[in-house]
Structure formats: C-alpha cells, structure tokens
Design a protein around this motif. Sequence first.
Motif, mmCIF file in Angstrom:
data_model
loop_
_atom_site.group_PDB
_atom_site.id
_atom_site.type_symbol
_atom_site.label_atom_id
_atom_site.label_comp_id
_atom_site.label_asym_id
_atom_site.label_seq_id
_atom_site.Cartn_x
_atom_site.Cartn_y
_atom_site.Cartn_z
ATOM 1 N N GLU A 84 57.105 30.222 44.006
ATOM 2 C CA GLU A 84 58.400 30.771 44.416
ATOM 3 C C GLU A 84 58.232 32.081 45.162
ATOM 4 O O GLU A 84 57.172 32.717 45.107
ATOM 5 N N GLN A 85 59.287 32.451 45.866
ATOM 6 C CA GLN A 85 59.267 33.713 46.613
ATOM 7 C C GLN A 85 59.449 34.874 45.640
ATOM 8 O O GLN A 85 60.211 34.766 44.680
ATOM 9 N N ILE A 86 58.718 35.959 45.893
ATOM 10 C CA ILE A 86 58.842 37.137 45.031
ATOM 11 C C ILE A 86 59.133 38.364 45.897
ATOM 12 O O ILE A 86 58.904 38.340 47.114
ATOM 13 N N THR A 87 59.624 39.412 45.267
ATOM 14 C CA THR A 87 59.885 40.633 46.025
ATOM 15 C C THR A 87 58.796 41.674 45.778
ATOM 16 O O THR A 87 58.558 42.541 46.604
ATOM 17 N N ARG A 88 58.145 41.562 44.614
ATOM 18 C CA ARG A 88 57.115 42.536 44.274
ATOM 19 C C ARG A 88 55.935 41.836 43.608
ATOM 20 O O ARG A 88 56.131 40.885 42.844
ATOM 21 N N ARG A 89 54.722 42.302 43.915
ATOM 22 C CA ARG A 89 53.546 41.668 43.316
ATOM 23 C C ARG A 89 53.436 41.986 41.833
ATOM 24 O O ARG A 89 53.661 43.130 41.429
ATOM 25 N N ALA A 90 53.060 40.982 41.048
ATOM 26 C CA ALA A 90 52.802 41.205 39.625
ATOM 27 C C ALA A 90 51.339 41.622 39.433
ATOM 28 O O ALA A 90 50.975 42.250 38.451
ATOM 29 N N PHE A 91 50.487 41.238 40.401
ATOM 30 C CA PHE A 91 49.063 41.566 40.334
ATOM 31 C C PHE A 91 48.652 42.268 41.617
ATOM 32 O O PHE A 91 48.094 41.651 42.517
ATOM 33 N N PRO A 92 48.944 43.571 41.713
ATOM 34 C CA PRO A 92 48.648 44.288 42.960
ATOM 35 C C PRO A 92 47.152 44.361 43.251
ATOM 36 O O PRO A 92 46.751 44.608 44.362
ATOM 37 N N ILE A 93 46.334 44.118 42.265
ATOM 38 C CA ILE A 93 44.888 44.191 42.471
ATOM 39 C C ILE A 93 44.271 42.854 42.092
ATOM 40 O O ILE A 93 44.575 42.298 41.040
ATOM 41 N N TRP A 94 43.446 42.345 42.987
ATOM 42 C CA TRP A 94 42.773 41.083 42.667
ATOM 43 C C TRP A 94 41.912 41.272 41.437
ATOM 44 O O TRP A 94 41.237 42.268 41.265
ATOM 45 N N GLY A 95 41.900 40.301 40.546
ATOM 46 C CA GLY A 95 41.069 40.428 39.359
ATOM 47 C C GLY A 95 40.639 39.103 38.797
ATOM 48 O O GLY A 95 41.175 38.069 39.126
ATOM 49 N N MET A 96 39.649 39.170 37.974
ATOM 50 C CA MET A 96 39.181 37.989 37.247
ATOM 51 C C MET A 96 38.865 38.476 35.855
ATOM 52 O O MET A 96 38.299 39.539 35.696
ATOM 53 N N THR A 97 39.252 37.730 34.828
ATOM 54 C CA THR A 97 39.042 38.223 33.472
ATOM 55 C C THR A 97 37.573 38.492 33.201
ATOM 56 O O THR A 97 36.785 37.560 33.108
ATOM 57 N N ALA A 98 37.247 39.748 33.118
ATOM 58 C CA ALA A 98 35.902 40.125 32.725
ATOM 59 C C ALA A 98 35.920 40.339 31.220
ATOM 60 O O ALA A 98 35.019 39.930 30.505
ATOM 61 N N SER A 99 37.017 40.966 30.767
ATOM 62 C CA SER A 99 37.153 41.143 29.321
ATOM 63 C C SER A 99 37.851 39.906 28.759
ATOM 64 O O SER A 99 38.579 39.216 29.464
ATOM 65 N N ARG A 100 37.604 39.653 27.491
ATOM 66 C CA ARG A 100 38.219 38.480 26.877
ATOM 67 C C ARG A 100 39.684 38.738 26.602
ATOM 68 O O ARG A 100 40.046 39.782 26.092
ATOM 69 N N PRO A 101 40.527 37.727 26.933
ATOM 70 C CA PRO A 101 41.930 37.887 26.612
ATOM 71 C C PRO A 101 42.103 38.006 25.098
ATOM 72 O O PRO A 101 41.313 37.428 24.362
ATOM 73 N N ASP A 102 43.085 38.774 24.653
ATOM 74 C CA ASP A 102 43.271 38.888 23.203
ATOM 75 C C ASP A 102 43.774 37.539 22.660
ATOM 76 O O ASP A 102 44.154 36.647 23.405
ATOM 77 N N GLN A 103 43.722 37.429 21.337
ATOM 78 C CA GLN A 103 44.033 36.146 20.686
ATOM 79 C C GLN A 103 45.369 35.548 21.112
ATOM 80 O O GLN A 103 45.467 34.382 21.408
ATOM 81 N N ARG A 104 46.384 36.420 21.144
ATOM 82 C CA ARG A 104 47.727 35.912 21.410
ATOM 83 C C ARG A 104 47.833 35.420 22.852
ATOM 84 O O ARG A 104 48.339 34.339 23.123
ATOM 85 N N ALA A 105 47.317 36.230 23.775
ATOM 86 C CA ALA A 105 47.379 35.847 25.184
ATOM 87 C C ALA A 105 46.597 34.561 25.415
ATOM 88 O O ALA A 105 47.014 33.686 26.173
ATOM 89 N N ALA A 106 45.440 34.448 24.745
ATOM 90 C CA ALA A 106 44.614 33.254 24.918
ATOM 91 C C ALA A 106 45.352 32.024 24.398
ATOM 92 O O ALA A 106 45.323 30.972 25.023
ATOM 93 N N ARG A 107 46.040 32.190 23.285
ATOM 94 C CA ARG A 107 46.804 31.068 22.718
ATOM 95 C C ARG A 107 47.906 30.636 23.668
ATOM 96 O O ARG A 107 48.123 29.453 23.906
#
Length: 133
Positions: A84-107
Amino acid sequence: MNTLDQLVYCSRARLNQEQADEQIADIVHVSTFRNARVGITGALTLRGGAFVQLLEGTPTELDILMLHLHFDERHEDIVVLAREQITRRAFPIWGMTASRPDQRAARDLDRLIAERSPRLESWRQAMSAAFTA
Ligand SMILES: Cc1cc2nc3c(=O)[nH]c(=O)nc-3n(C[C@H](O)[C@H](O)[C@H](O)COP(=O)(O)O)c2cc1C
C-alpha cells in the motif's frame, strides 16, 4: 511528485546449509549498497526457513527490485502479502536482523508467517518490534 509504497513478501529460502551465513551476508551486502542508491529501505528476516522482507520505496523502484528477486535462486515461492501507499517510512534505515528478535516479536512473526496475513499493519508492527528488541 514521487509517491512511496510499502510492501511485504514471504518466500521460501533455498540456501545451501553450509554456506547459509555467507549467502545471507552477501544478500545484506548487495542490498545495503543497491537499496541506498535507489532509495529503498526496509527490513529482512529469516525465520524457520522463510524470508520475510518489508520494503519501502517508489513504486517503480519496488517493481524493479521485485523483478530481480523473482530471478534470485536463493529463494522461491515469493508471495507478496500486502502492498500500500504510505506517507512516511517505518524503516528509514535499511537493516537486517543482526540481533535476535525478542521472544514476543519472534512469536508474532512466526504466527504471521504461518497465517500469511494480508494485513500490512500487523507485519509492520511485528517487524518493528523485532528490530527494536
Ligand atoms: C531474500 C532476498 C532479499 C533480497 N533483498 C534485496 C534488496 O533488498 N535489495 C537488493 O538490491 N537486492 C536484494 N536481493 C538480491 C537481489 O535478488 C539481486 O541479487 C540483486 O538485486 C542484484 O541483482 P543482479 O545480480 O541482477 O545485479 C535479495 C535477495 C534475496 C534472496
């Protein structure tokens, strides 16, 4: 005026077991360079054999990247789950998970991958949580 789109897709990883770390490092390396050049930002995760990537950029640049992705043999079965079209970026910086997502986010991410939810908002939240954990 240039508009911005945000999309999320899932794909099945086809990484070589022994070279998986190297292959992911290569994807991140190329993406960092190319995305910066064309103004694409986002986030990439690999969970349980599935890639989930959230991408933001102009519609044209996203279409071009999706075309490249379809020919990339390091994954298959690409399914665009939401766009969908957006007005503002949610991820202004390109990234890749280097750190492990916490339990809840991973679930949350695991659940969304299983459901293949078409709701962009739920992916955005789960990815944001994983990346800020
Ligand atoms: C899961 C996955 C995610 C990728 N994400 C990006 C990305 O965000 N940006 C990018 O330029 N290439 C990305 N690539 C790499 C592209 O598929 C492609 O190799 C790259 O754009 C170079 O294209 P070329 O080899 O045709 O020049 C990704 C590849 C995979 C397997």
